[in-house]
Write an enzyme that holds these catalytic residues in place. Structure first.
Site, mmCIF file in Angstrom:
data_model
loop_
_atom_site.group_PDB
_atom_site.id
_atom_site.type_symbol
_atom_site.label_atom_id
_atom_site.label_comp_id
_atom_site.label_asym_id
_atom_site.label_seq_id
_atom_site.Cartn_x
_atom_site.Cartn_y
_atom_site.Cartn_z
ATOM 1 N N HIS A 75 10.114 -22.751 1.226
ATOM 2 C CA HIS A 75 9.444 -21.729 0.401
ATOM 3 C C HIS A 75 8.696 -20.742 1.309
ATOM 4 C CE1 HIS A 75 6.707 -19.924 -2.550
ATOM 5 N NE2 HIS A 75 5.687 -20.337 -1.817
ATOM 6 N N ASP A 104 17.219 10.967 9.020
ATOM 7 C CA ASP A 104 17.586 9.548 8.878
ATOM 8 C C ASP A 104 16.754 8.768 9.882
ATOM 9 O OD1 ASP A 104 19.046 7.028 8.646
ATOM 10 O OD2 ASP A 104 20.660 8.200 7.765
ATOM 11 N N TRP A 140 6.346 -24.573 7.859
ATOM 12 C CA TRP A 140 6.939 -23.359 8.453
ATOM 13 C C TRP A 140 6.410 -23.131 9.856
ATOM 14 C CZ3 TRP A 140 5.119 -18.368 9.870
ATOM 15 C CH2 TRP A 140 3.744 -18.164 9.720
ATOM 16 N N SER A 167 16.472 -9.485 13.891
ATOM 17 C CA SER A 167 16.499 -8.471 12.840
ATOM 18 C C SER A 167 15.174 -7.711 12.791
ATOM 19 C CB SER A 167 16.786 -9.149 11.497
ATOM 20 O OG SER A 167 16.538 -8.279 10.443
ATOM 21 N N SER A 168 14.078 -8.473 12.856
ATOM 22 C CA SER A 168 12.754 -7.827 12.786
ATOM 23 C C SER A 168 12.529 -6.900 13.976
ATOM 24 C CB SER A 168 11.648 -8.884 12.793
ATOM 25 O OG SER A 168 11.742 -9.667 11.660
ATOM 26 N N HIS A 251 -0.715 -15.130 13.850
ATOM 27 C CA HIS A 251 -1.778 -14.352 13.231
ATOM 28 C C HIS A 251 -1.449 -12.866 13.155
ATOM 29 C CE1 HIS A 251 -5.334 -14.135 10.971
ATOM 30 N NE2 HIS A 251 -5.555 -12.989 11.556
ATOM 31 N N GLU A 253 1.396 -11.849 12.788
ATOM 32 C CA GLU A 253 2.396 -11.872 11.714
ATOM 33 C C GLU A 253 1.725 -11.709 10.341
ATOM 34 O OE1 GLU A 253 5.683 -11.964 11.654
ATOM 35 O OE2 GLU A 253 5.964 -12.408 9.522
ATOM 36 N N TYR A 255 -0.866 -9.979 9.748
ATOM 37 C CA TYR A 255 -1.173 -8.551 9.588
ATOM 38 C C TYR A 255 0.089 -7.721 9.456
ATOM 39 C CZ TYR A 255 -5.862 -9.956 10.145
ATOM 40 O OH TYR A 255 -7.048 -10.575 9.918
ATOM 41 N N SER A 266 -2.883 3.034 0.060
ATOM 42 C CA SER A 266 -3.511 4.299 0.469
ATOM 43 C C SER A 266 -2.694 5.510 0.020
ATOM 44 C CB SER A 266 -3.679 4.347 1.993
ATOM 45 O OG SER A 266 -4.432 3.249 2.423
ATOM 46 N N HIS A 300 -8.348 -19.510 15.075
ATOM 47 C CA HIS A 300 -9.056 -19.906 13.851
ATOM 48 C C HIS A 300 -8.159 -20.714 12.926
ATOM 49 C CE1 HIS A 300 -7.958 -15.759 11.908
ATOM 50 N NE2 HIS A 300 -7.097 -16.665 11.509
ATOM 51 N N HIS A 301 -6.858 -20.720 13.223
ATOM 52 C CA HIS A 301 -5.930 -21.559 12.446
ATOM 53 C C HIS A 301 -5.987 -23.006 12.918
ATOM 54 C CE1 HIS A 301 -3.795 -18.276 10.358
ATOM 55 N NE2 HIS A 301 -4.088 -17.587 11.445
ATOM 56 N N THR A 326 -11.703 -4.075 7.724
ATOM 57 C CA THR A 326 -11.143 -4.317 6.384
ATOM 58 C C THR A 326 -12.114 -3.786 5.327
ATOM 59 O OG1 THR A 326 -10.177 -6.314 7.308
ATOM 60 C CG2 THR A 326 -10.042 -6.060 4.930
ATOM 61 N N LYS A 329 -11.769 -0.143 4.898
ATOM 62 C CA LYS A 329 -10.620 0.209 4.056
ATOM 63 C C LYS A 329 -10.964 0.074 2.576
ATOM 64 C CE LYS A 329 -6.721 -0.377 7.013
ATOM 65 N NZ LYS A 329 -6.135 0.885 6.581
ATOM 66 N N ARG A 448 -3.325 -30.147 1.397
ATOM 67 C CA ARG A 448 -2.099 -29.395 1.117
ATOM 68 C C ARG A 448 -0.891 -30.205 1.572
ATOM 69 N NH1 ARG A 448 -2.092 -24.693 5.789
ATOM 70 N NH2 ARG A 448 -0.141 -24.152 4.753
#
Lengths: 523, 158
Positions: A75, A104, A140, A167-168, A251, A253, A255, A266, A300-301, A326, A329, A448
C-alpha cells in the site's frame, strides 16, 4: 515561382494505441501519468480496504499476518511511488510547458521513456503477490535485517524500486532542463508561477537524493546475493546505517510529495480569492528553505534507534525549524484569502481543505519532532495519523484540487460542480472519520503494522474502518466525475475561471496539441 | 531574437537570428557544477562511511543530467545570419560555428510568410528563388516573424 517546402507531420496526434505508446507530446504523457496515478490510487486504496477490514475487530478475521504486512508494505510503495509522485509528474508534464510558454518538454523522447518504465515497474512489484514467500512485508522502508526475510519477491522489489527511481530521475531531469532553458522571453525566475517554482525545487531534491535510494537498495541486494556486509552486523556491517541512508533519501522524499502540493494551492487560492498571491517572494524563499532543511532532519524518523544526545537535540531543533517556512506559507495563503472576493468552487474547497487539514498534519509533526515525546509516539498509530494527514489531506487533496481546477482546460468540458462538491464534502468528512481517531489510538499506545490488537482499541478502530470504507467508496465518485467530464459537458471557456492568471489560460480549452509553438509575450 | 545591422560601407543589411534560450551556456555550466557538487558531496560522505555504492549511481545520474543540459543548450545555440548584398542574398547557418551556406540572386528573391495548415501551429517564414526555398527563423515567435518578413521585404525592395 514554386515554393518547395517540407512540412513536418506533427500536426496532431496519431490514432489508436500508437498515439499513447510512442507519444512524445507533453500533454499526452501528462494524461498517461495522471491516469496511471488514478489507477494506482485505486489499487493502493483497495489494499488499504483490506487493512481496514482486518482491523475492524480485534483478532484475525480475513487475512494472515504475513499477508497483512504485505498489504501495509505494498500500500505504501504503491501510494508513494505509483499514485502521489506520478500524479504530480503528470501535472508537471501538462502544466509546466504551458505555464512557462514552452512548446513542449525539453527532452520529449526521454519523457516518453520515463512514463513507460512505470507500468513495468509496478507490474513487477504487484507480481510479487503471487510469488513463493509472498509480497514484500517488511515495510516500505525495507529495513534490514527484516527485509532480508523476504522470499522470492526480494530481487523483484529491489529492481522495481530501481525502475521507479530511474523514472523519477528522468522525469526530474526533464523538468529542470525545461524550466531553466525553455522559459519564454520575459519569463524570469521570479515571474514563474509558484507551481513551476515548487516543481523546480522538487526536481532538484529528486536529483540530489535518488542516487542514495538506488545505492542503498543495491547494497541490500549485494548483501543478500553477493556476500557483502554493508548492513549485516555478523559481517561487520551496520543495519542502523541503512536507516540513516534510507531516511536521508526518505525525508526529502516527503517534501518531494508535498512541495508541488504547495505550488498547486498557491495557484488555486488567488484565483478564487480574486487577489494576487500574498508574499510571492517569501513563498519562493520558504519553499527553498524547506528543501534545504529537508536534508538535515532525517534522523527524526529514528529517534528511538539510539543516538548521542547532541544528535537527538540537533535533529529535534532542525525539525522544529521547518515550522517557520511552513508557517510562512500557511500565513500567506490565509492572507491571500483575507478580504478577497471568495467563491467556493470545488478546486477552492479542496484547496482550503488542504490548508486546514495539512496544518493539522503539520502540528502532529511538530509533536513528533520533540524527541522525548517521540519516544512515546514512535511506531504507534499517532505516526500513521500524522503522515496520512500530510499525505492524504495534503498531497492527495491537492491532486484532487488540481484535477478539478485544470480539468476544464485539459478536456474542454466543465466538470459537474454539484458532484464535485459532493465529492469534496464526503471526502472531507470521511477522511477525518478515518484518520482522526488514529491519533487517539496512537496516544493510547496501539502500535502500527499489526493485524491484531488489544480489545480497548476496538471502538476507535471500528470508527476508523467505517471512515476508510466510506472514503474509499467516495473516490469512485471522483472516477465517475473524471469519466463524465472527459465524455462531455458544458463547454469550458479559455480562461475557465474568472480570477485565473497565467499563460496556460491564454490557450484554448482544450489547448492545441502543440501549445506555444511560438513563444508568448510575458507581461 | 533578431538583431539587425546596416553596413553603410558595403551597403548591405545583416540579420542575426537566434532562438530563445533562457539560460546562457556559462550559467548552464555553473548550474550543472553546482548540482554535481551537491550530488557528489552526498555520495562521497557516504562512501567514506563505507557505503560506496551510492557513488556510481550519483556519477551515472550526473552524466545523464549533464547530457540533457548539453543537448538542450546546443539546440539553443543554433543561429542564422542573413546578409543582403547588392546582387545576392546570403544565408549562413550553424550551431556555434558556421555549417551551411546558401546563396540566392537578390533580384529574384521573394519572401513568404506561409500560413499554418493547422490552427495553433506557427506560420513559416520562407525565402527563395528559382524553385529553391529555405525557412528562416523557425524558432522565432509569430510577432518576430512578421516583423522580420516586413524588414526583409523593405531591405530587398529595389
Amino acid at each position: 515561382m514554386s515554393t518547395e517546402t517540407t512540412h513536418d507531420d506533427h500536426h496532431g496526434p496519431a490514432r489508436g494505441l500508437s498515439r499513447w505508446v510512442f507519444t512524445t507530446n507533453h500533454k499526452d504523457i501528462g494524461t498517461l501519468y495522471l491516469l496511471f496515478s488514478l489507477l494506482m490510487f485505486i489499487v493502493g486504496g483497495a489494499m488499504a480496504m483490506v487493512i481496514r477490514a482486518e482491523l475492524f475487530q480485534p483478532g484475525l478475521q480475513f487475512v494472515e499476518p504475513q499477508f497483512f504486512n504485505s498489504m501495509t508494505t505494498m500500500h505504501a510503495l504503491i501510494m508513494i511511488f505509483g499514485a502521489v509522485m506520478p500524479g504530480f509528474v503528470g501535472l508537471a508534464n501538462w502544466l509546466v510547458p504551458m505555464m512557462i510558454g514552452a512548446p513542449d518538454m525539453a527532452l520529449p523522447r526521454m519523457n516518453n521513456w520515463s512514463f513507460w518504465i512505470l507500468p513495468f515497474a509496478f507490474t513487477m512489484l504487484l507480481s510479487t503477490l503471487f510469488m513463493d514467500g509472498g509480497a514484500p512485508a517488511g515495510g516500505w522502508t525495507m529495513y534490514p535485517p527484516l527485509v532480508m526475510q523476504t522470499g522470492n519477491a526480494f530481487p523483484f522489489l529491489i529492481f522495481s524500486v530501481h525502475l521507479m527511481g530511474i523514472s523519477s530521475i528522468m522525469g526530474a531531469i526533464n523538468i529542470v532542463v525545461t524550466i531553466v532553458n525553455m522559459r519564454a522571453p520575459g519569463m524570469t525566475l521570479m515571474k514563474m508561477p509558484l507551481f513551476v517554482w515548487t516543481w523546480l525545487i522538487t526536481a532538484y531534491l529528486l536529483i540530489a537524493v535518488m542516487p542514495v535510494l538506488a545505492g542503498s537498495v543495491t547494497m541490500l541486494l549485494t548483501d543478500r546475493y553477493f556476500g557483502t556486509s554493508f548492513f549485516d552486523a555478523a559481517g561487520g556491517g551496520d543495519p542502523v546505517m541503512f536507516q540513516h541512508i534510507f531516511w536521508f533519501f526518505g525525508h526529502p522524499e516527503v517534501y518531494i510529495m508535498i512541495l508541488p502540493a504547495f505550488g498547486i494551492v498557491s495557484q488555486i487560492i488567488p484565483t478564487f480569492a480574486r487577489k494576487r498571491l500574498f508574499g510571492y517572494s517569501s513563498m519562493v524563499y520558504a519553499t527553498s528553505s524547506i528543501a534545504f532543511l529537508s536534508f538535515i532532519v532525517w534522523a527524526h524518523h529514528m529517534f528511538t534507534v539510539g543516538m548521542p544526545l547532541t544528535g537527538e537535540l540537533f535533529f529535534m531543533y532542525a525539525t522544529m525549524m521547518i515550522a517557520v517556512p511552513t508557517g510562512v506559507k500557511v500565513f500567506n495563503w490565509v492572507s491571500t484569502m483575507w478580504k478577497g472576493s471568495m467563491t467556493f468552487e470545488t478546486p477552492m474547497l479542496f484547496a482550503v481543505g488542504f490548508v486546514v487539514m495539512f496544518t493539522i498534519g503539520g502540528f502532529s509533526g511538530l509533536m513528533l519532532a520533540i524527541t522525548p515525546v517521540d519516544f512515546q509516539y514512535h511506531d504507534t498509530y499517532f505516526v500513521v495519523a500524522h503522515f496520512h494527514y500530510v499525505l492524504v489531506t495534503g498531497a492527495v487533496f491537492s491532486l484532487m484540487a488540481a484535477a478539478y481546477y485544470w480539468m476544464p482546460k485539459w478536456t474542454g468540458n466543465m466538470y459537474d460542480e454539484k458532484l464535485g462538491k459532493l465529492h469534496f464534502w464526503l471526502s472531507t468528512i470521511f477522511v477525518n472519520v478515518l484518520f482522526f481517531p488514529q491519533h487517539f489510538l496512537g496516544l493510547a499506545g496501539m502500535p502500527r503494522r499489526i493485524p491484531d490488537y488489544s480489545t480497548q482499541f476496538t471502538e476507535f478502530n471500528q470508527i476508523s474502518s467505517i471512515g476508510g470504507f466510506a472514503f474509499g467508496l467516495t473516490q469512485l465518485l471522483f472516477v465517475y466525475i473524471v469519466y463524465k467530464t472527459i465524455k462531455g459537458g458544458e463547454k469550458a471557456t479559455d480562461r475557465v475561471w474568472e480570477g485565473a492568471e497565467g499563460l496556460e489560460w491564454t490557450l484554448s480549452s482544450p489547448p492545441p496539441y502543440h501549445s506555444f509553438t511560438t513563444a508568448p509575450e510575458v507581461k | 531574437m533578431v538583431a539587425t545591422q546596416f553596413d553603410s560601407f558595403n551597403a548591405s543589411h545583416r540579420f542575426m537570428i537566434r532562438p530563445n534560450c533562457s539560460l546562457p551556456w556559462r550559467q548552464t555550466v555553473w548550474f550543472f557544477l553546482g548540482m554535481v557538487l551537491v550530488s557528489f558531496s552526498i555520495a562521497i560522505v557516504f562512501a567514506v562511511k563505507g557505503l560506496w555504492l551510492i557513488l556510481p549511481f550519483a556519477g551515472l545520474e550526473m552524466l545523464v543530467f549533464g547530457g540533457a543540459l548539453y543537448v538542450v543548450a546546443r539546440r539553443g545555440a543554433r543561429w542564422q545570419l542573413l546578409s543582403i548584398h547588392e546582387d545576392a542574398v546570403e544565408v549562413v547557418e550553424g550551431v556555434s560555428g558556421p555549417q551551411q551556406h546558401s546563396r540566392f540572386q537578390r533580384a529574384w528573391v521573394r519572401v513568404y510568410l506561409e500560413a499554418p495548415e493547422v490552427r495553433g501551429h506557427p506560420s513559416r517564414l520562407l525565402i527563395g528563388s528559382h524553385g529553391r526555398t529555405m525557412e528562416i527563423g523557425e524558432y522565432l515567435n509569430e510577432a518576430e516573424k512578421k516583423q522580420l518578413a516586413q524588414q526583409l521585404r523593405e531591405a530587398l525592395a529595389p
